[in-house]
Design an enzyme around this catalytic site. Structure first.
Site, PDB file in Angstrom:
ATOM      1  N   TYR A   1      -1.435 107.229  31.484  1.00 40.70           N
ATOM      2  CA  TYR A   1      -1.813 106.401  30.329  1.00 40.70           C
ATOM      3  C   TYR A   1      -3.298 106.055  30.398  1.00 40.70           C
ATOM      4  O   TYR A   1      -4.029 106.135  29.406  1.00 40.70           O
ATOM      5  CB  TYR A   1      -0.971 105.116  30.301  1.00 40.70           C
ATOM      6  CG  TYR A   1      -1.439 104.113  29.275  1.00 40.70           C
ATOM      7  CD1 TYR A   1      -1.226 104.317  27.920  1.00 40.70           C
ATOM      8  CD2 TYR A   1      -2.109 102.949  29.664  1.00 40.70           C
ATOM      9  CE1 TYR A   1      -1.671 103.398  26.964  1.00 40.70           C
ATOM     10  CE2 TYR A   1      -2.558 102.033  28.731  1.00 40.70           C
ATOM     11  CZ  TYR A   1      -2.331 102.262  27.383  1.00 40.70           C
ATOM     12  OH  TYR A   1      -2.783 101.347  26.451  1.00 40.70           O
TER      13      TYR A   1
ATOM     14  N   SER B   1      -6.248  92.215  26.178  1.00 42.54           N
ATOM     15  CA  SER B   1      -5.737  93.034  25.074  1.00 42.54           C
ATOM     16  C   SER B   1      -4.540  92.354  24.408  1.00 42.54           C
ATOM     17  O   SER B   1      -3.736  91.691  25.078  1.00 42.54           O
ATOM     18  CB  SER B   1      -5.304  94.389  25.636  1.00 42.54           C
ATOM     19  OG  SER B   1      -4.514  95.091  24.707  1.00 42.54           O
TER      20      SER B   1
ATOM     21  N   GLN C   1      -8.800  90.251  22.544  1.00 43.04           N
ATOM     22  CA  GLN C   1      -8.888  91.422  21.657  1.00 43.04           C
ATOM     23  C   GLN C   1      -7.699  91.426  20.711  1.00 43.04           C
ATOM     24  O   GLN C   1      -6.547  91.326  21.146  1.00 43.04           O
ATOM     25  CB  GLN C   1      -8.909  92.710  22.491  1.00 43.04           C
ATOM     26  CG  GLN C   1      -8.878  93.992  21.675  1.00 43.04           C
ATOM     27  CD  GLN C   1      -7.471  94.489  21.411  1.00 43.04           C
ATOM     28  OE1 GLN C   1      -6.536  94.110  22.116  1.00 43.04           O
ATOM     29  NE2 GLN C   1      -7.293  95.303  20.393  1.00 43.04           N
TER      30      GLN C   1
ATOM     31  N   TYR D   1      -5.392  93.244  17.803  1.00 47.15           N
ATOM     32  CA  TYR D   1      -4.956  94.340  16.944  1.00 47.15           C
ATOM     33  C   TYR D   1      -4.390  93.707  15.695  1.00 47.15           C
ATOM     34  O   TYR D   1      -3.611  92.744  15.794  1.00 47.15           O
ATOM     35  CB  TYR D   1      -3.857  95.169  17.624  1.00 47.15           C
ATOM     36  CG  TYR D   1      -4.402  96.243  18.526  1.00 47.15           C
ATOM     37  CD1 TYR D   1      -5.330  97.152  18.058  1.00 47.15           C
ATOM     38  CD2 TYR D   1      -3.982  96.337  19.843  1.00 47.15           C
ATOM     39  CE1 TYR D   1      -5.838  98.142  18.882  1.00 47.15           C
ATOM     40  CE2 TYR D   1      -4.487  97.323  20.674  1.00 47.15           C
ATOM     41  CZ  TYR D   1      -5.406  98.215  20.179  1.00 47.15           C
ATOM     42  OH  TYR D   1      -5.909  99.187  20.994  1.00 47.15           O
TER      43      TYR D   1
ATOM     44  N   THR E   1     -10.432  95.085  17.162  1.00 49.47           N
ATOM     45  CA  THR E   1     -10.493  96.547  17.294  1.00 49.47           C
ATOM     46  C   THR E   1     -10.302  97.197  15.929  1.00 49.47           C
ATOM     47  O   THR E   1      -9.330  96.913  15.236  1.00 49.47           O
ATOM     48  CB  THR E   1      -9.417  97.040  18.278  1.00 49.47           C
ATOM     49  OG1 THR E   1      -9.691  96.481  19.556  1.00 49.47           O
ATOM     50  CG2 THR E   1      -9.408  98.558  18.388  1.00 49.47           C
TER      51      THR E   1
ATOM     52  N   ARG F   1      -1.775 111.057  22.521  1.00 51.14           N
ATOM     53  CA  ARG F   1      -2.046 111.437  23.915  1.00 51.14           C
ATOM     54  C   ARG F   1      -0.792 112.134  24.425  1.00 51.14           C
ATOM     55  O   ARG F   1       0.265 111.518  24.545  1.00 51.14           O
ATOM     56  CB  ARG F   1      -2.355 110.207  24.769  1.00 51.14           C
ATOM     57  CG  ARG F   1      -3.553 109.380  24.289  1.00 51.14           C
ATOM     58  CD  ARG F   1      -3.072 108.108  23.641  1.00 51.14           C
ATOM     59  NE  ARG F   1      -4.085 107.407  22.875  1.00 51.14           N
ATOM     60  CZ  ARG F   1      -4.231 106.094  22.903  1.00 51.14           C
ATOM     61  NH1 ARG F   1      -3.475 105.364  23.701  1.00 51.14           N
ATOM     62  NH2 ARG F   1      -5.114 105.524  22.145  1.00 51.14           N
TER      63      ARG F   1
ATOM     64  N   LYS G   1     -15.144  95.968  17.518  1.00 52.70           N
ATOM     65  CA  LYS G   1     -15.049  97.070  18.488  1.00 52.70           C
ATOM     66  C   LYS G   1     -14.582  98.346  17.791  1.00 52.70           C
ATOM     67  O   LYS G   1     -13.630  98.302  17.005  1.00 52.70           O
ATOM     68  CB  LYS G   1     -14.054  96.677  19.595  1.00 52.70           C
ATOM     69  CG  LYS G   1     -13.754  97.754  20.609  1.00 52.70           C
ATOM     70  CD  LYS G   1     -12.921  97.185  21.752  1.00 52.70           C
ATOM     71  CE  LYS G   1     -12.626  98.219  22.809  1.00 52.70           C
ATOM     72  NZ  LYS G   1     -11.571  99.156  22.416  1.00 52.70           N
TER      73      LYS G   1
ATOM     74  N   HIS H   1     -12.999 104.269  21.546  1.00 55.75           N
ATOM     75  CA  HIS H   1     -11.737 103.897  22.192  1.00 55.75           C
ATOM     76  C   HIS H   1     -11.498 104.727  23.464  1.00 55.75           C
ATOM     77  O   HIS H   1     -10.389 105.186  23.735  1.00 55.75           O
ATOM     78  CB  HIS H   1     -10.568 104.068  21.212  1.00 55.75           C
ATOM     79  CG  HIS H   1      -9.477 103.061  21.382  1.00 55.75           C
ATOM     80  ND1 HIS H   1      -9.286 102.015  20.522  1.00 55.75           N
ATOM     81  CD2 HIS H   1      -8.519 102.923  22.325  1.00 55.75           C
ATOM     82  CE1 HIS H   1      -8.244 101.296  20.921  1.00 55.75           C
ATOM     83  NE2 HIS H   1      -7.773 101.830  22.023  1.00 55.75           N
TER      84      HIS H   1
ATOM     85  N   ARG I   1      -9.723 108.037  23.150  1.00 49.98           N
ATOM     86  CA  ARG I   1      -8.264 108.011  23.014  1.00 49.98           C
ATOM     87  C   ARG I   1      -7.822 108.089  21.561  1.00 49.98           C
ATOM     88  O   ARG I   1      -6.629 108.125  21.275  1.00 49.98           O
ATOM     89  CB  ARG I   1      -7.701 106.722  23.629  1.00 49.98           C
ATOM     90  CG  ARG I   1      -8.056 106.568  25.086  1.00 49.98           C
ATOM     91  CD  ARG I   1      -7.890 105.138  25.578  1.00 49.98           C
ATOM     92  NE  ARG I   1      -6.516 104.712  25.673  1.00 49.98           N
ATOM     93  CZ  ARG I   1      -5.706 105.011  26.673  1.00 49.98           C
ATOM     94  NH1 ARG I   1      -6.139 105.764  27.664  1.00 49.98           N
ATOM     95  NH2 ARG I   1      -4.474 104.558  26.708  1.00 49.98           N
TER      96      ARG I   1
HETATM   97  C1  GLV Z   1      -4.404 101.175  23.197  1.00 52.35           C
HETATM   98  O1  GLV Z   1      -5.322 100.455  22.980  1.00 52.35           O
HETATM   99  C2  GLV Z   1      -4.544 102.445  23.805  1.00 52.35           C
HETATM  100  O2  GLV Z   1      -5.626 103.030  23.710  1.00 52.35           O
HETATM  101  O3  GLV Z   1      -3.568 102.889  24.391  1.00 52.35           O
END
Ligand code: GLV
Length: 388
Positions: free
Chosen positions: A25, A107, A128, A130, A156, A165, A252, A276, A279
């Site tokens: 991760y 986060s 942070q 979301y 963010t 991912r 951000k 990010h 990511r």
């Molecule tokens: C979440 O912020 C991630 O990038 O997994």
């Protein structure tokens, strides 16, 4: 205790200690991972100007980020699931940051909650956010961060939808890990992590579980988060969030001069030039390569920070000399945390500060505040090879 001389040392221990799915991760970018790789490798393109015979006594890495005194221009970035990398990971990282004198950013997708971290530390931390479709939940989250005395809201902007991912999907990433035969086989080799995790304060998303209606178990929560990120987030909503917060706001995920100008319009106190950590949009240019154009557009009107790819004090120096007022480390502190908990985060910060200090000295500077483009040798086409 092993001798730690650089961030790679911590990464090696981290990899041995932490379950594969959480290592993956942390250590992934989206799709081909080009942007993830280039975030780091582009720092190698920038070289340093060696200067000599300058009095090196009385050096200092101290400066300010959004008006807060910092021991060096480095903050801990918000990282989801930090409490899965080490038991009580967010609490421990926040305490290490506090003792060192750098900001910690919690986060939304943390394991320890806002209240856990506030109860474990004295220094105000940054939160942070979301943005979620559930506006009521977002309002309550903002109020909780206010009640916890958080001194900045980091919103963010680059994750309205999630970049893919591959490894996370294949690993069936969850917090806590689902006990499949594959996970169990891997966990059996991670007993140090497991024993500590047994007594962790939390093993689920602490800011969310128990704070949203109708969500009490993890399988529901996974579906809830996937559905909940707000794809309609726009500058009007950002302006409203800023009003609601009524304090310092850092935006951000800015990677384009046009967006930086919009951030300026809504009155951000700082922006973070960021993709990010590679990511989200794979194929985007690295943060350090985008920094100069953003500085040209807004650098004299708003504080410009940067994250992505920073693994050393030399990288910090390059970003600051390029014009960033502050930098953030994500993976670099996660390696330390996963390797040896709070002490490991302190090791990360020590390594980076020592590298920054020595590099600064060998560049002929005694204060981070005096760093500038005059310290760098940048390839002529560093900023301009790509055209719209
Ligand atoms: C979440 O912020 C991630 O990038 O997994």
């Amino acid at each position: 205790m092993p001798v730690i001389t650089n961030i790679e040392d911590l990464k090696r221990i981290y990899k041995r200690r932490v379950p594969q799915m959480f290592y993956d991760y942390c250590e992934s970018g989206s799709w081909t991972e080009q942007t993830f790789r280039e975030n780091s490798s582009d720092y190698d393109q920038i070289r340093l100007r060696q200067r000599v015979a300058v009095d090196m006594t009385g050096r200092s890495t101290k400066t300010q980020m959004i008006g807060h005194d910092v021991a060096m221009p480095v903050a801990l970035a918000p990282v989801g699931l930090t409490g899965m990398q080490h038991a009580d990971g967010e609490m421990k990282a926040a305490r290490a940051a506090e003792k060192f004198g750098v900001p910690f950013t919690l986060s939304t997708m943390s394991i320890n909650s806002i209240e856990d971290v506030a109860g474990f530390t004295d220094a105000p931390f940054w939160f942070q956010l979301y943005t979620m479709k559930d506006e009521d939940f977002v309002s309550r989250l903002i109020q909780r961060a206010k009640d916890a005395n958080c001194s900045a809201l980091v919103i963010t902007l680059d994750l309205q939808i999630l970049g893919q991912r591959h490894k996370d999907i294949k690993n069936g990433l969850s917090a806590p890990p689902k006990l499949t035969p594959k996970t169990l086989a891997n966990l059996a080799t991670k007993w140090g992590w497991g024993i500590e995790m047994l007594s962790a304060k939390r093993r689920e998303f602490g800011n969310i579980v128990g704070h949203v209606k109708g969500v009490s178990d993890m399988s529901q929560l996974g579906a809830w988060t996937a559905e909940q990120f707000d794809p309609s987030l726009d500058w009007n909503k950002i302006a409203k969030l800023k009003e609601q917060w009524d304090g310092k706001v850092i935006l951000k995920g800015i990677l384009d001069a046009e967006d930086a100008k919009m951030a300026l319009k809504v009155g951000a106190d700082a922006i973070i030039v960021s993709n990010h950590g590679g990511r989200q949009l794979d194929g985007a240019l690295s943060s350090i390569r985008m920094l100069p154009s953003i500085l040209d557009a807004v650098g004299d009107q708003v504080e410009v920070h940067i994250d992505g790819g920073i693994r050393s004090g030399q990288d910090v120096l390059k970003a600051v000399a390029m014009g960033a007022k502050g930098t953030y480390i994500g993976r670099a502190f996660i390696y330390g945390l996963g390797a040896m908990g709070q002490q490991g985060v302190t090791e990360t910060l020590n390594v980076i500060q020592k590298e920054l200090d020595t590099t600064m000295a060998l560049c002929g500077e005694t204060s981070v505040e005096d760093l500038g483009r005059h310290n760098l040798l940048v390839p002529e086409d560093f900023e301009g090879r790509w055209r719209q």
